[in-house]
Design a protein around this motif. Sequence first.
Motif, PDB file in Angstrom:
ATOM      1  N   TRP A 158       5.496   2.878   5.707  1.00 50.34           N
ATOM      2  CA  TRP A 158       4.786   4.155   5.659  1.00 50.34           C
ATOM      3  C   TRP A 158       5.055   4.825   4.324  1.00 50.34           C
ATOM      4  O   TRP A 158       6.199   4.821   3.876  1.00 50.34           O
ATOM      5  CB  TRP A 158       5.263   5.032   6.829  1.00 50.34           C
ATOM      6  CG  TRP A 158       4.274   6.092   7.178  1.00 50.34           C
ATOM      7  CD1 TRP A 158       4.430   7.434   6.982  1.00 50.34           C
ATOM      8  CD2 TRP A 158       2.980   5.909   7.743  1.00 50.34           C
ATOM      9  NE1 TRP A 158       3.310   8.092   7.385  1.00 50.34           N
ATOM     10  CE2 TRP A 158       2.400   7.190   7.864  1.00 50.34           C
ATOM     11  CE3 TRP A 158       2.239   4.784   8.155  1.00 50.34           C
ATOM     12  CZ2 TRP A 158       1.107   7.383   8.368  1.00 50.34           C
ATOM     13  CZ3 TRP A 158       0.970   4.981   8.673  1.00 50.34           C
ATOM     14  CH2 TRP A 158       0.421   6.264   8.778  1.00 50.34           C
ATOM     15  N   PRO A 159       4.046   5.371   3.655  1.00 47.54           N
ATOM     16  CA  PRO A 159       4.288   5.989   2.342  1.00 47.54           C
ATOM     17  C   PRO A 159       5.260   7.149   2.449  1.00 47.54           C
ATOM     18  O   PRO A 159       5.206   7.923   3.411  1.00 47.54           O
ATOM     19  CB  PRO A 159       2.898   6.492   1.926  1.00 47.54           C
ATOM     20  CG  PRO A 159       1.931   5.813   2.804  1.00 47.54           C
ATOM     21  CD  PRO A 159       2.643   5.453   4.063  1.00 47.54           C
ATOM     22  N   GLN A 160       6.172   7.261   1.485  1.00 44.76           N
ATOM     23  CA  GLN A 160       7.075   8.409   1.390  1.00 44.76           C
ATOM     24  C   GLN A 160       6.440   9.363   0.389  1.00 44.76           C
ATOM     25  O   GLN A 160       6.438   9.105  -0.802  1.00 44.76           O
ATOM     26  CB  GLN A 160       8.450   7.970   0.900  1.00 44.76           C
ATOM     27  CG  GLN A 160       9.097   6.899   1.767  1.00 44.76           C
ATOM     28  CD  GLN A 160       9.522   7.439   3.117  1.00 44.76           C
ATOM     29  OE1 GLN A 160      10.201   8.453   3.211  1.00 44.76           O
ATOM     30  NE2 GLN A 160       9.104   6.755   4.176  1.00 44.76           N
ATOM     31  N   LEU A 215       0.849  -1.199   0.000  1.00 49.38           N
ATOM     32  CA  LEU A 215       0.000   0.000   0.000  1.00 49.38           C
ATOM     33  C   LEU A 215       0.883   1.247   0.000  1.00 49.38           C
ATOM     34  O   LEU A 215       0.649   2.195  -0.760  1.00 49.38           O
ATOM     35  CB  LEU A 215      -0.908  -0.018   1.233  1.00 49.38           C
ATOM     36  CG  LEU A 215      -1.967   1.074   1.320  1.00 49.38           C
ATOM     37  CD1 LEU A 215      -2.997   0.889   0.212  1.00 49.38           C
ATOM     38  CD2 LEU A 215      -2.662   1.053   2.670  1.00 49.38           C
ATOM     39  N   SER A 216       1.933   1.222   0.815  1.00 46.95           N
ATOM     40  CA  SER A 216       2.857   2.360   0.870  1.00 46.95           C
ATOM     41  C   SER A 216       3.549   2.567  -0.468  1.00 46.95           C
ATOM     42  O   SER A 216       3.674   3.691  -0.944  1.00 46.95           O
ATOM     43  CB  SER A 216       3.914   2.140   1.950  1.00 46.95           C
ATOM     44  OG  SER A 216       3.288   1.943   3.180  1.00 46.95           O
ATOM     45  N   VAL A 217       4.000   1.452  -1.069  1.00 44.47           N
ATOM     46  CA  VAL A 217       4.678   1.565  -2.363  1.00 44.47           C
ATOM     47  C   VAL A 217       3.737   2.185  -3.394  1.00 44.47           C
ATOM     48  O   VAL A 217       4.123   3.061  -4.169  1.00 44.47           O
ATOM     49  CB  VAL A 217       5.170   0.176  -2.842  1.00 44.47           C
ATOM     50  CG1 VAL A 217       5.594   0.229  -4.297  1.00 44.47           C
ATOM     51  CG2 VAL A 217       6.322  -0.294  -1.983  1.00 44.47           C
ATOM     52  N   SER A 218       2.460   1.745  -3.359  1.00 45.48           N
ATOM     53  CA  SER A 218       1.536   2.247  -4.369  1.00 45.48           C
ATOM     54  C   SER A 218       1.233   3.732  -4.181  1.00 45.48           C
ATOM     55  O   SER A 218       0.869   4.416  -5.122  1.00 45.48           O
ATOM     56  CB  SER A 218       0.246   1.427  -4.360  1.00 45.48           C
ATOM     57  OG  SER A 218      -0.482   1.688  -3.182  1.00 45.48           O
ATOM     58  N   LEU A 219       1.387   4.223  -2.966  1.00 42.74           N
ATOM     59  CA  LEU A 219       1.039   5.617  -2.688  1.00 42.74           C
ATOM     60  C   LEU A 219       2.246   6.557  -2.689  1.00 42.74           C
ATOM     61  O   LEU A 219       2.090   7.768  -2.655  1.00 42.74           O
ATOM     62  CB  LEU A 219       0.335   5.719  -1.326  1.00 42.74           C
ATOM     63  CG  LEU A 219      -1.050   5.085  -1.212  1.00 42.74           C
ATOM     64  CD1 LEU A 219      -1.520   5.098   0.229  1.00 42.74           C
ATOM     65  CD2 LEU A 219      -2.061   5.770  -2.108  1.00 42.74           C
ATOM     66  N   SER A 220       3.462   5.981  -2.706  1.00 42.00           N
ATOM     67  CA  SER A 220       4.659   6.808  -2.519  1.00 42.00           C
ATOM     68  C   SER A 220       5.107   7.508  -3.791  1.00 42.00           C
ATOM     69  O   SER A 220       4.720   7.146  -4.894  1.00 42.00           O
ATOM     70  CB  SER A 220       5.812   5.946  -2.006  1.00 42.00           C
ATOM     71  OG  SER A 220       5.534   5.489  -0.721  1.00 42.00           O
ATOM     72  N   GLU A 221       5.952   8.521  -3.603  1.00 43.05           N
ATOM     73  CA  GLU A 221       6.640   9.163  -4.729  1.00 43.05           C
ATOM     74  C   GLU A 221       7.568   8.136  -5.360  1.00 43.05           C
ATOM     75  O   GLU A 221       8.185   7.339  -4.648  1.00 43.05           O
ATOM     76  CB  GLU A 221       7.489  10.338  -4.216  1.00 43.05           C
ATOM     77  CG  GLU A 221       6.718  11.390  -3.456  1.00 43.05           C
ATOM     78  CD  GLU A 221       5.777  12.194  -4.337  1.00 43.05           C
ATOM     79  OE1 GLU A 221       5.924  12.124  -5.578  1.00 43.05           O
ATOM     80  OE2 GLU A 221       4.898  12.872  -3.783  1.00 43.05           O
ATOM     81  N   SER A 225       7.606   1.317 -12.115  1.00 44.43           N
ATOM     82  CA  SER A 225       6.824   0.131 -12.419  1.00 44.43           C
ATOM     83  C   SER A 225       6.430  -0.581 -11.125  1.00 44.43           C
ATOM     84  O   SER A 225       5.384  -1.208 -11.050  1.00 44.43           O
ATOM     85  CB  SER A 225       7.608  -0.803 -13.333  1.00 44.43           C
ATOM     86  OG  SER A 225       8.705  -1.349 -12.650  1.00 44.43           O
ATOM     87  N   ALA A 226       7.258  -0.439 -10.102  1.00 44.72           N
ATOM     88  CA  ALA A 226       6.912  -1.076  -8.823  1.00 44.72           C
ATOM     89  C   ALA A 226       5.628  -0.491  -8.259  1.00 44.72           C
ATOM     90  O   ALA A 226       4.765  -1.212  -7.760  1.00 44.72           O
ATOM     91  CB  ALA A 226       8.061  -0.903  -7.827  1.00 44.72           C
ATOM     92  N   SER A 227       5.470   0.856  -8.361  1.00 36.58           N
ATOM     93  CA  SER A 227       4.249   1.481  -7.864  1.00 36.58           C
ATOM     94  C   SER A 227       3.044   1.009  -8.662  1.00 36.58           C
ATOM     95  O   SER A 227       1.975   0.767  -8.105  1.00 36.58           O
ATOM     96  CB  SER A 227       4.332   2.997  -7.975  1.00 36.58           C
ATOM     97  OG  SER A 227       5.445   3.460  -7.281  1.00 36.58           O
ATOM     98  N   LEU A 228       3.233   0.891  -9.980  1.00 37.44           N
ATOM     99  CA  LEU A 228       2.136   0.440 -10.835  1.00 37.44           C
ATOM    100  C   LEU A 228       1.693  -0.965 -10.455  1.00 37.44           C
ATOM    101  O   LEU A 228       0.501  -1.249 -10.312  1.00 37.44           O
ATOM    102  CB  LEU A 228       2.571   0.445 -12.300  1.00 37.44           C
ATOM    103  CG  LEU A 228       2.461   1.769 -13.035  1.00 37.44           C
ATOM    104  CD1 LEU A 228       3.013   1.617 -14.438  1.00 37.44           C
ATOM    105  CD2 LEU A 228       1.002   2.196 -13.094  1.00 37.44           C
ATOM    106  N   LYS A 229       2.685  -1.843 -10.277  1.00 39.77           N
ATOM    107  CA  LYS A 229       2.345  -3.222  -9.900  1.00 39.77           C
ATOM    108  C   LYS A 229       1.639  -3.236  -8.561  1.00 39.77           C
ATOM    109  O   LYS A 229       0.631  -3.925  -8.382  1.00 39.77           O
ATOM    110  CB  LYS A 229       3.620  -4.073  -9.814  1.00 39.77           C
ATOM    111  CG  LYS A 229       4.226  -4.394 -11.164  1.00 39.77           C
ATOM    112  CD  LYS A 229       5.517  -5.192 -10.986  1.00 39.77           C
ATOM    113  CE  LYS A 229       6.240  -5.341 -12.317  1.00 39.77           C
ATOM    114  NZ  LYS A 229       7.535  -6.002 -12.172  1.00 39.77           N
ATOM    115  N   ALA A 230       2.170  -2.455  -7.621  1.00 34.27           N
ATOM    116  CA  ALA A 230       1.570  -2.415  -6.284  1.00 34.27           C
ATOM    117  C   ALA A 230       0.139  -1.896  -6.359  1.00 34.27           C
ATOM    118  O   ALA A 230      -0.771  -2.439  -5.713  1.00 34.27           O
ATOM    119  CB  ALA A 230       2.411  -1.545  -5.357  1.00 34.27           C
TER     120      ALA A 230
END
Lengths: 300, 292
Positions: free
Chosen positions: B53-55, B35-41, B255-260
């Motif tokens: 925790w999202p960055q 969830l953090s990866v999907s929301l992070s910068e 791409s990691a955020s997209l996958k997440a």
Amino acid sequence: MRVSPYFKRYNHYYLMLVLPIAYFLIFRYGPIVGNVLAFRKYVPGGSMYGEEWAGLRYFKMFWNDPTFWAAFQNSILLSVLNLAITFTLPILFALLLNEILNKKLKTIIQTISYFPNFVAVVVVVGILKEILSPTNGIVNSFLGQFGIDPIFFVNEPGWFRAIYISSDIWQFMGWNAIIYTAALASVDTQLYEAAEMDGAGRWRQTFSVTIPQILPTISVVLIISLGSMLTLGFEKVLLLYTPSNSTTSDIIDTFVFRMGLQNNNYSYATAVGLFGGLIGLMLVSAGNYISRKISGFSLY
Amino acid sequence: MLYRRSSGFKWFMAFNSVVMLLLAASILVPFLHLLSVSLSESNAVVGGKVGLWPQGFNLDSYFRVFQHPSILAGFKNSVIQTALGTAIGLFMLTICAYPLSKRALKGRKLLILFIMFTMFFSGGLIPTYMLVKSLGLIDTIWAIVLPFSITPYYLLLMMTYFQGIPEEIEESAMLDGLNPFRILAQIILPLSKPILAAITLFLVVYYWNNWFNSMIYLNSTDKHPVMMIVRNIIAGSDLAGNVGQVGDTGNNISSASLKAAAIMSTTLPIMLIFPFTQKYFAKGVMLGSVKG
């Protein structure tokens, strides 16, 4: 013609069963009969039962195929390891959960524990690839703090079994424990009181009361898991399979999938699949027999 | 109870509670991380700086996922497959389990054996595929929903439940002139809500999560369910187009955020229904486990 009272009363029930029986004949027994393809030569575009008899040709083919034996060994090893671990841990988990007296805490832990059971295998593998990624995975950045170079876990044959089994524990331990939790809840509390009167401590009670009481449940679960031992987790293995980890990740099912659906060697793949299925059946029978000897409980 | 007063037992209790809580946490951590990866910068994601925790915070990866050409169609296909599969499954399970729950039914034991055998020996992948193909079901939704409509395990759960309903209720209904079809529909099913709820949920989860059958039986990609598309995204084969798009707009999404984001958004339906329905899941299994 006189209709018997029995039939007059029960004809509706038989009528209801027409569709389900048709379903089982077509979709469950149809493929079982379809295994005849293993002994017949399939011609593309021809009948699903093949065109001519080929005898044991396809069995001899895989019997002499070293890649099959590698897959066979991987299957057996992975299944045995996985069964040993994922069969015993839920029992331990249920026993420990049972010791938590705070009802609320118990419910929360249990609810969380079986949530992953409902997560798609695609998602589980996606999560695994993400956290194990060599470039931005949380595991590798954690290891990096100790100066360990990034490991490409999902591509390493040496890591495949550990990844597979630990993710299975993560996904199914809580769910598989439910059946034991239910069995534990139905244990007569008088038995514990009686044991305590006789001076049994907590350990003694666990081994002399709790475990014998849930032994029938353990037996049933063992028999059923033995039966599905070789088929379980095929989708996950397929999703985790890469050519670079194939020395440990190629199992009978992925072998069948590759040979049959990707290379169109239908008869050959059917022969391999039939062989795997028969071994599975032998395992259930063996499990059933052992269970009957040990606990007096058997499925059939 | 003496042992509950001993200090050893108290230590054990405390230790046990901590271990169990850690276990529960370790189950949630992967989801929190994703969830953090999907929301992070994306810079933080690429640098491997995202923990639990999202960055930073942005929903760009979610927008991108839903702009993906086939995701929305995938959701629609998943809903259709799930609805049809669940409806057919429930119907078939009910008309199979109800008659078999009647102990006086002649041939019952034989039929149960006939069904249970398929739990331990199945035809295997290739013969099943050949059968579906020869029935002309390839590339139709029927290939997804028909071959798996009765799961022997769920059948056992339902049979056990039906057997627990007192026979007298049915006897009196029968004297009132109801036939078994109407008894089933008007009396038995309303009394069986817990098991029906549990089985419905199992089926919904099964069809929602299914991708393999779609992969082998559905050739047209526009018929693929969302899990199949997520699988392609995770495998990386479907990401090339997206990365191109990302470059074009100058909007940097890793791409990691997209996958997440793809993983989170397809698991969300299950996450949302789970807290409200989990008691039925558990009940379903417990009902069947009372006496296997």
